[in-house]
Write an enzyme that holds these catalytic residues in place. Sequence first.
Site, mmCIF file in Angstrom:
data_model
loop_
_atom_site.group_PDB
_atom_site.id
_atom_site.type_symbol
_atom_site.label_atom_id
_atom_site.label_comp_id
_atom_site.label_asym_id
_atom_site.label_seq_id
_atom_site.Cartn_x
_atom_site.Cartn_y
_atom_site.Cartn_z
ATOM 1 N N HIS A 89 44.261 39.724 41.514
ATOM 2 C CA HIS A 89 44.974 38.905 42.398
ATOM 3 C C HIS A 89 43.976 37.886 43.134
ATOM 4 O O HIS A 89 44.430 37.165 44.273
ATOM 5 C CB HIS A 89 45.669 39.725 43.502
ATOM 6 N N HIS A 110 44.941 40.543 36.925
ATOM 7 C CA HIS A 110 45.159 42.067 37.768
ATOM 8 C C HIS A 110 44.520 42.096 39.191
ATOM 9 O O HIS A 110 44.894 42.800 39.910
ATOM 10 C CB HIS A 110 44.467 42.686 36.818
ATOM 11 N N HIS A 151 51.529 47.786 35.333
ATOM 12 C CA HIS A 151 52.867 48.058 36.319
ATOM 13 C C HIS A 151 54.308 47.796 35.423
ATOM 14 O O HIS A 151 55.298 47.743 36.024
ATOM 15 C CB HIS A 151 52.942 47.204 37.443
ATOM 16 N N HIS A 166 44.443 41.753 31.171
ATOM 17 C CA HIS A 166 44.689 42.368 32.564
ATOM 18 C C HIS A 166 43.813 43.572 32.688
ATOM 19 O O HIS A 166 44.146 44.561 32.232
ATOM 20 C CB HIS A 166 46.210 42.791 32.430
#
Length: 258
Positions: free
Chosen positions: A177, A175, A68, A150
């Site tokens: 969470h 990545h 992102h 990630h």
Amino acid sequence: MKILTIGDIVGECGSDFIRRELSELAKQYGADMIIANGENAAKGNGLDIDTAEKLFAGGVDVITSGNHIWNKHEMQKRIDDYPNILRPANYPGSCPGNGYVIFNAGNIKVLVISLLGNVYMDAFDSPFETAKRILEREYGKYDVSVIDFHAEATSEKAALARYLDGTVTAVVGTHTHVQTSDARIFAKGTAFITDLGMTGPYDSILGVKEECILYKFMTKMPVRFEQADGAVQFNAAITDIDESTFKAKSITAINLIK
């Protein structure tokens, strides 16, 4: 020395927490250096310069990222001005920014590399070959090395850490969470955790208001994700490193709710 690595910071809730609380947390854990994944730290998602400045002001030394990183158009234009904001190193070389940096933590030089996984994600250069290439290129220029990987697949994260065991000081995953419970030291001295987790809203689904996610699952309709607020969970890990060998002595996951 001790390095604090912080899981994906989510939205204003997470970034405000870092600005407000990180200094005391760093003292509590004796951190000599702080690395944080900031690719979701801006409002909505992505990372903008104002939010990056907030994280640096809070005490973060290096910001890593992921898929992102370009969601805020401003970052594409400004990232070259900030060597301590990393885009994944296995993005095409034509992309702006750098995928790694050597940070001076006192008298210890720390190589930080940001990498993206390939499994269940867009196709990028091999993280395995990219890591090896950087380590060979910078050989002799650093003492300690930390990789933020990630990635979606737990197996890919573990495979990279095993591949680099004894070559790097630590591999920390980001990545998903969701913090994993497998923080450990491998046989040749590399510290590893599959995923650091998330620093952001505790009463949420991966940082997003639960009603948004539930609506999407129940209806299959598109919905605008809104970040939750309230209590914050702080997910991170502290890695203790032997300054005579630069091998990891321990890695401990941190999971706080404040």
